[in-house]
Design a protein around this motif. Structure first.
Motif, PDB file in Angstrom:
ATOM      1  N   VAL A  54       1.017  -1.383   0.223  1.00  0.00           N
ATOM      2  CA  VAL A  54       0.387   0.024   0.103  1.00  0.00           C
ATOM      3  C   VAL A  54       0.229   0.505   0.408  1.00  0.00           C
ATOM      4  O   VAL A  54       0.593   2.338   0.196  1.00  0.00           O
ATOM      5  N   ASP A  55       1.835   1.083  -0.434  1.00  0.00           N
ATOM      6  CA  ASP A  55       3.311   2.185  -0.110  1.00  0.00           C
ATOM      7  C   ASP A  55       3.437   2.265  -1.525  1.00  0.00           C
ATOM      8  O   ASP A  55       4.664   2.589  -1.449  1.00  0.00           O
ATOM      9  N   ASP A  56       3.084   1.636  -2.285  1.00  0.00           N
ATOM     10  CA  ASP A  56       3.948   2.021  -3.880  1.00  0.00           C
ATOM     11  C   ASP A  56       4.058   2.408  -4.321  1.00  0.00           C
ATOM     12  O   ASP A  56       4.603   3.464  -5.527  1.00  0.00           O
ATOM     13  N   GLY A  57       2.728   3.941  -3.965  1.00  0.00           N
ATOM     14  CA  GLY A  57       2.758   5.267  -4.450  1.00  0.00           C
ATOM     15  C   GLY A  57       2.240   5.622  -5.883  1.00  0.00           C
ATOM     16  O   GLY A  57       2.245   6.568  -6.691  1.00  0.00           O
ATOM     17  N   SER A  58       1.319   3.802  -6.030  1.00  0.00           N
ATOM     18  CA  SER A  58       0.426   4.120  -7.158  1.00  0.00           C
ATOM     19  C   SER A  58       0.021   3.267  -7.344  1.00  0.00           C
ATOM     20  O   SER A  58      -1.797   3.971  -6.129  1.00  0.00           O
ATOM     21  N   PHE A  59      -0.544   2.442  -7.672  1.00  0.00           N
ATOM     22  CA  PHE A  59      -1.995   1.507  -8.161  1.00  0.00           C
ATOM     23  C   PHE A  59      -2.615   1.432  -5.971  1.00  0.00           C
ATOM     24  O   PHE A  59      -3.364   1.439  -5.917  1.00  0.00           O
ATOM     25  N   ASN A  60      -1.975   0.807  -5.289  1.00  0.00           N
ATOM     26  CA  ASN A  60      -2.140  -0.285  -4.165  1.00  0.00           C
ATOM     27  C   ASN A  60      -2.619   0.875  -3.185  1.00  0.00           C
ATOM     28  O   ASN A  60      -3.536   1.017  -2.925  1.00  0.00           O
ATOM     29  N   GLN A  61      -1.857   2.220  -3.134  1.00  0.00           N
ATOM     30  CA  GLN A  61      -1.477   3.230  -2.145  1.00  0.00           C
ATOM     31  C   GLN A  61      -2.800   3.707  -2.225  1.00  0.00           C
ATOM     32  O   GLN A  61      -3.825   4.599  -1.331  1.00  0.00           O
ATOM     33  N   ASN A  62      -3.217   4.043  -3.737  1.00  0.00           N
ATOM     34  CA  ASN A  62      -4.899   4.836  -3.886  1.00  0.00           C
ATOM     35  C   ASN A  62      -6.024   3.955  -3.648  1.00  0.00           C
ATOM     36  O   ASN A  62      -6.788   5.077  -2.900  1.00  0.00           O
ATOM     37  N   ASN A  63      -5.715   2.634  -4.019  1.00  0.00           N
ATOM     38  CA  ASN A  63      -6.984   2.453  -3.424  1.00  0.00           C
ATOM     39  C   ASN A  63      -7.019   2.101  -1.762  1.00  0.00           C
ATOM     40  O   ASN A  63      -8.778   2.100  -1.140  1.00  0.00           O
ATOM     41  N   TYR A  64      -5.464   2.141  -0.562  1.00  0.00           N
ATOM     42  CA  TYR A  64      -5.579   1.891   0.326  1.00  0.00           C
ATOM     43  C   TYR A  64      -6.130   3.601   0.798  1.00  0.00           C
ATOM     44  O   TYR A  64      -6.576   4.029   1.918  1.00  0.00           O
ATOM     45  N   GLU A  65      -5.958   4.701  -0.232  1.00  0.00           N
ATOM     46  CA  GLU A  65      -6.078   6.025   0.545  1.00  0.00           C
ATOM     47  C   GLU A  65      -7.600   5.901   0.769  1.00  0.00           C
ATOM     48  O   GLU A  65      -8.437   7.336   1.274  1.00  0.00           O
ATOM     49  N   GLY A  66      -8.336   5.861  -0.536  1.00  0.00           N
ATOM     50  CA  GLY A  66      -9.985   5.480  -0.092  1.00  0.00           C
ATOM     51  C   GLY A  66     -10.190   5.104   0.992  1.00  0.00           C
ATOM     52  O   GLY A  66     -11.876   5.628   1.370  1.00  0.00           O
ATOM     53  N   VAL A  67      -9.719   4.089   1.499  1.00  0.00           N
ATOM     54  CA  VAL A  67      -9.641   3.307   2.980  1.00  0.00           C
ATOM     55  C   VAL A  67      -9.433   5.257   3.900  1.00  0.00           C
ATOM     56  O   VAL A  67     -10.705   5.096   4.699  1.00  0.00           O
ATOM     57  N   GLN A  68      -8.674   4.922   3.784  1.00  0.00           N
ATOM     58  CA  GLN A  68      -7.871   6.499   4.459  1.00  0.00           C
ATOM     59  C   GLN A  68      -9.188   7.689   4.740  1.00  0.00           C
ATOM     60  O   GLN A  68      -9.515   8.118   5.353  1.00  0.00           O
ATOM     61  N   ASN A  69      -9.638   8.009   3.230  1.00  0.00           N
ATOM     62  CA  ASN A  69     -10.133   8.981   3.071  1.00  0.00           C
ATOM     63  C   ASN A  69     -12.027   9.498   4.416  1.00  0.00           C
ATOM     64  O   ASN A  69     -12.036  10.123   4.143  1.00  0.00           O
ATOM     65  N   PHE A  70     -12.133   7.645   3.644  1.00  0.00           N
ATOM     66  CA  PHE A  70     -13.884   7.265   4.583  1.00  0.00           C
ATOM     67  C   PHE A  70     -13.284   7.570   6.008  1.00  0.00           C
ATOM     68  O   PHE A  70     -14.263   7.570   6.539  1.00  0.00           O
ATOM     69  N   ILE A  71     -12.711   7.600   6.355  1.00  0.00           N
ATOM     70  CA  ILE A  71     -12.023   7.113   8.123  1.00  0.00           C
ATOM     71  C   ILE A  71     -12.179   8.547   8.211  1.00  0.00           C
ATOM     72  O   ILE A  71     -12.093   8.837   9.222  1.00  0.00           O
ATOM     73  N   GLU A  72     -11.260   9.230   7.410  1.00  0.00           N
ATOM     74  CA  GLU A  72     -11.244  10.528   7.445  1.00  0.00           C
ATOM     75  C   GLU A  72     -12.740  11.828   8.531  1.00  0.00           C
ATOM     76  O   GLU A  72     -12.784  12.526   8.786  1.00  0.00           O
ATOM     77  N   HIS A  73     -13.529  11.042   7.294  1.00  0.00           N
ATOM     78  CA  HIS A  73     -15.256  11.532   7.790  1.00  0.00           C
ATOM     79  C   HIS A  73     -15.950  11.185   8.454  1.00  0.00           C
ATOM     80  O   HIS A  73     -17.151  11.315   8.932  1.00  0.00           O
ATOM     81  N   PHE A  74     -15.716   9.602   8.908  1.00  0.00           N
ATOM     82  CA  PHE A  74     -17.159   8.903   9.801  1.00  0.00           C
ATOM     83  C   PHE A  74     -16.545   8.878  11.240  1.00  0.00           C
ATOM     84  O   PHE A  74     -15.629   8.903  11.586  1.00  0.00           O
ATOM     85  N   ASP A  75     -17.557   8.826  11.324  1.00  0.00           N
ATOM     86  CA  ASP A  75     -18.004   8.885  13.448  1.00  0.00           C
ATOM     87  C   ASP A  75     -17.724   7.723  13.723  1.00  0.00           C
ATOM     88  O   ASP A  75     -16.992   7.880  14.598  1.00  0.00           O
ATOM     89  N   GLY A  76     -17.702   6.610  13.531  1.00  0.00           N
ATOM     90  CA  GLY A  76     -17.746   5.617  14.091  1.00  0.00           C
ATOM     91  C   GLY A  76     -16.155   5.066  13.493  1.00  0.00           C
ATOM     92  O   GLY A  76     -15.260   5.382  13.610  1.00  0.00           O
ATOM     93  N   GLU A  77     -15.835   3.831  14.986  1.00  0.00           N
ATOM     94  CA  GLU A  77     -15.041   3.140  15.277  1.00  0.00           C
ATOM     95  C   GLU A  77     -14.647   2.766  14.051  1.00  0.00           C
ATOM     96  O   GLU A  77     -14.976   1.520  12.877  1.00  0.00           O
TER      97      GLU A  77
END
Length: 382
Positions: A54-77
């Motif tokens: 997930v730190d490849d700076g490309s394909f895998n990382q971008n998918n992982y960033e989608g998860v992180q973006n969700f977490i940023e605005h989600f109030d739950g755990e």
């Protein structure tokens, strides 16, 4: 499944985003209750990747960033884990070993096409499959209620890269560098060639596409397709070899869609004078830094993070619809980096790309992909 039929059906479905009920048992409804934030439940998510992680700076990382973006605005755990599977052939088995521990499984890569039996055996788990559709034992595509599978029209982003390369080259010679000749990469390749041809036909350029016979690709149809292919996504040395060979042929702009192998082409550009690279999948501008200069002209985008985030949000909202979808410009899922400070394009080139984007978005221009009946030399809009 007919490719054009998939395009039409998929986007009709993705825009409605209604709730799909299954006969008898409804796995979607079961998961909605299990993941109800009002119950205080934590959502457990795993991202399983290829060897580049997930730190490849490309394909895998971008998918992982989608998860992180969700977490940023989600109030739950939310509990998130990442797994790097070193053997591509073992990808499905790796998921089978851990699937019981997670509510949502994000799978970036064609190596997960065989996930069907695992998904069927775990109907209470959501799967987000990126860059491929699930297949059965005979290799036929299937649609599953608990799997959102997305492919991308990479040929659209490749098309914009080809226009940029043709307009920006000083030597008049440009080239495509690919990893393995799998459909998403071939889509980029055919799109790039189409963009160069479009610019030559309509924008006053006279760019030549350079292909080295020694690195010609063979796609999944067992058809030789030209281009310049490394053959894998984790051979940086061979990527540099191809980059050096293209530069020796006076190529000054390379569109690189090769994963970790592409780092070698980036290195070749950094070691040369006045050679630029067009990045791929994500904004790779930071990877182009070389002292006080940057070798990245711009980057062709496949907007995976936004679509992964959308599907996780749909799960939480109870709006998830399993199925197979092709993501295109009309959902802002393809494109080119034109943000100030993240590219080195001439303003006229940016204008040309944005105009081409509008043409692609409304269907006036249809760059061909790996399985299209059209070719880079003959397609709607050329």
């Amino acid at each position: 499944m007919n490719w054009k039929k998939v395009l039409l059906i998929a986007f009709a479905l993705v825009l409605t985003m209604g709730l799909v009920a299954c006969d008898g048992d409804d796995p979607v409804a079961d998961i909605e209750e299990a993941l109800d934030p009002d119950n205080g439940d934590a959502i457990s998510i795993v991202v399983v990747t290829s060897p580049s992680g997930v730190d490849d700076g490309s394909f895998n990382q971008n998918n992982y960033e989608g998860v992180q973006n969700f977490i940023e605005h989600f109030d739950g755990e939310v509990n998130v884990n990442t797994i790097r599977e070193p053997e591509m052939d073992n990808a499905v088995n790796a998921v089978e070993q851990i699937v019981a521990n997670y509510d949502i499984v994000v799978l970036p890569g064609f190596q997960f096409a065989g996930i069907t039996p695992v998904a069927e055996a775990n109907p209470d788990t959501y799967f987000i499959l990126v860059d491929t559709f699930p297949v059965d034992e005979e290799g036929e595509e299937v649609e599953l209620a608990n799997v959102f599978a997305m492919r991308f029209a990479e040929q659209e982003s490749g098309f914009f890269a080809g226009i940029a390369a043709a307009l920006e080259t000083e030597t008049g010679k440009v080239a495509f560098v690919g990893g393995g000749a799998i459909p998403p990469v071939v889509n980029y390749h055919f799109g790039f060639d189409s963009g160069v041809n479009f610019a030559n036909a309509h924008l006053g350029t006279d760019a030549e596409i350079v292909e080295l016979a020694a690195f010609s690709g063979t796609d999944v149809r067992d058809i030789e397709i030209g281009g310049n292919y490394v053959g894998t996504f984790n051979d940086e040395a061979r990527g540099k070899q191809i980059g050096d060979a293209l530069i020796a042929e006076d190529v000054d702009i390379m569109f690189v869609a090769a994963g970790g192998s592409g780092n070698g082409a980036f290195t070749a550009a950094k070691e040369a004078d006045d050679v630029m690279v067009i990045g791929c999948d994500v904004d790779q501008f930071d990877l182009g830094v070389d002292g006080d200069r940057n070798v990245v002209l711009t980057s062709a985008l496949k907007v995976m993070d936004l679509n992964v985030e959308r599907q996780i949000q749909a799960i939480v909202d109870g709006a998830f619809v399993g199925g197979n979808y092709v993501m295109q410009a009309d959902t802002e899922s393809t494109g080119m980096v034109t943000l100030d400070g993240r590219h080195q394009l001439h303003p006229d080139t940016v204008t040309a790309i944005l105009e081409a984007f509008d043409g692609v978005k409304i269907g006036d221009i249809v760059p061909p992909g790996n399985f299209s009946d059209d070719t880079p030399d003959d397609f709607p809009g050329l």
